[in-house]
Design an enzyme around this catalytic site. Structure first.
Site: not given
Ligand SMILES: Cc1ncc(COP(=O)(O)O)c(C=O)c1O
Length: 396
Positions: A46, A148, A180, A236, A282, A329-331
């Site tokens: 992701k 969550r 999770h 995961r 700044y 700074c920004m850049d």
């Molecule tokens: C649902 C779920 N599974 C797995 C992961 C992977 O987690 P991590 O990066 O701690 O291995 C995440 C990331 O936050 C997640 O949201």
């Protein structure tokens, strides 16, 4: 922008680059698979693979033995599927965040696995499946203690009932049951075994209704690395795929056998002598204390350097470990090179973070300087920093 180039070349006109080592990604996936020998590996890619580049990382992870991919959002999953189709790879892809009214027919057309945490989600998935004349692949999520996503244990029965109804009419297949972990990064904390027990009870509850999924999955990186009881059929990992530890206190990347895959570097755009007492950046929060040399690093908070790491964020120049002077700074950021800075020239490379093997700064060092975690450092890397892919193992 993405390219595969030798580590020495810079994208034309670029003053900074993030060099991503695909061999490190493959090494990390193999290491994680060894830690969870009874489970399949879903590489979590992701947020543009935590800033490393969605498709290149996905491809490397699959090559190293990951058999699933996971992303949070539907659009990420669609992009991933389309990109992989172009390479002929077709792994299962799980996506877990969508709101009512999402274009689920597109998800089904792309063969995406969808997560459901509530009956409305099962119903919307089933409606899309009916319309498309196909069976949707669903993972039912139970909230075992994260607070969550997922149905609370007392509401999981309703979710199972909704899924059983949709399954009976052929609209869904319950491919997975999942959850999770909230505190797996604290290896000795009892929350993980408590969550695992709630998860096991939810699986039993499903089995009593005749629902036995192909994959039961619970553990992210920290679960994979520190809690074998959470491996079930599938793990995961996310952050560890990129070679970063999920828990600095429990073990550094090197201690866990991981290789950080990204090196962020920039070419100095200005090097100049400055007398003692020169205010820098700044707000004049910093002032040189000696006659010195200042260097401008062309990376700032819009590139992902946390502004809160002003006066602190580590940078290495010519193998010397220094830190940002004054406000980020920004850049741009400024580094006080000190007395030894006289030899430094414009165009020299400043390493903002890398694998730390040469004593240089790491994403964990930036996280420590910013009061955050490495996840935020890499995933916030700005879109205008070109990612450059290297593969030293394959290029030899
Ligand atoms: C649902 C779920 N599974 C797995 C992961 C992977 O987690 P991590 O990066 O701690 O291995 C995440 C990331 O936050 C997640 O949201």
């Amino acid at each position: 922008m993405t390219t595969t180039e030798p580590a020495t070349s810079w994208p034309e006109g670029a003053t900074a680059r993030a060099v991503v080592d695909l061999g490190a990604i493959r090494h990390n996936v193999r290491t994680l698979a060894e830690k969870a020998p009874t489970a399949q590996v879903m590489a979590v890619v992701k947020s543009d693979a935590y800033g490393h580049g969605l498709l290149r990382v996905a491809d490397a992870a699959l090559d190293a033995g990951a058999s699933w991919l996971g992303v949070a959002q539907l659009n990420e999953a669609l992009e991933l599927r389309a990109g992989l189709d172009a390479t002929g790879l077709r792994p299962p892809i799980l996506t877990w965040l969508f709101a009512p009214g999402a274009p689920l027919s597109r998800a089904l057309a792309a063969d995406l696995d969808l997560s459901a945490s509530a009956p409305w989600a099962v119903q919307e998935i089933a409606a899309a499946a009916r319309e498309a004349g196909r069976t949707a692949r669903v993972h039912l999520k139970v909230d075992t203690g994260m607070g969550r996503g997922g149905a609370r244990p007392e509401a999981f029965g309703e979710l199972l009932d909704a899924a059983a109804r949709a399954r009976a009419e052929g609209a869904v297949d319950v491919v997975g049951i999942w959850s999770h972990l909230a505190r797996a990064d604290e290896p000795d904390h009892p929350a993980t075994s408590e969550q695992t027990a709630v998860f096991t009870a939810a699986l039993d509850q499903a089995a009593r209704r005749g629902i036995q999924p192909q994959v039961r999955h619970l553990g992210q990186s920290a679960g994979t690395l520190f809690h074998p009881d959470t491996h079930f059929d599938l793990v995961r990992p996310g952050i560890s795929v990129y070679g970063l530890t999920p828990a600095v206190a429990a073990g550094s990347s090197a201690e866990l056998g991981l290789r950080p895959a990204m090196r962020l570097e920039a070419r100095l755009t200005l090097v100049k002598a400055a007398p003692a007492g020169t205010p820098v950046s700044y707000g004049h929060t910093a002032r040189t204390t000696t006659d010195t040399t200042l260097a401008v690093v062309p990376l700032g908070y819009s590139d992902g350097l946390p502004r809160i790491a002003s006066d602190a964020g580590p940078v290495s120049v010519r193998g010397r470990r220094l830190h940002v002077t004054g406000r980020i700074c920004m850049d741009q950021s400024v580094v006080d090179l000190g007395a030894e800075g006289a030899d430094v020239r414009e165009g020299d490379v400043a390493v903002v973070f890398g694998d730390g093997s040469d004593g240089g700064p790491t994403a964990d060092d930036w996280a420590a300087a910013s009061g955050t975690i490495s996840y935020e450092i890499v995933s916030r890397l700005g879109g205008r920093v070109p990612r450059v892919y290297v593969d030293p193992e394959r290029d030899q």
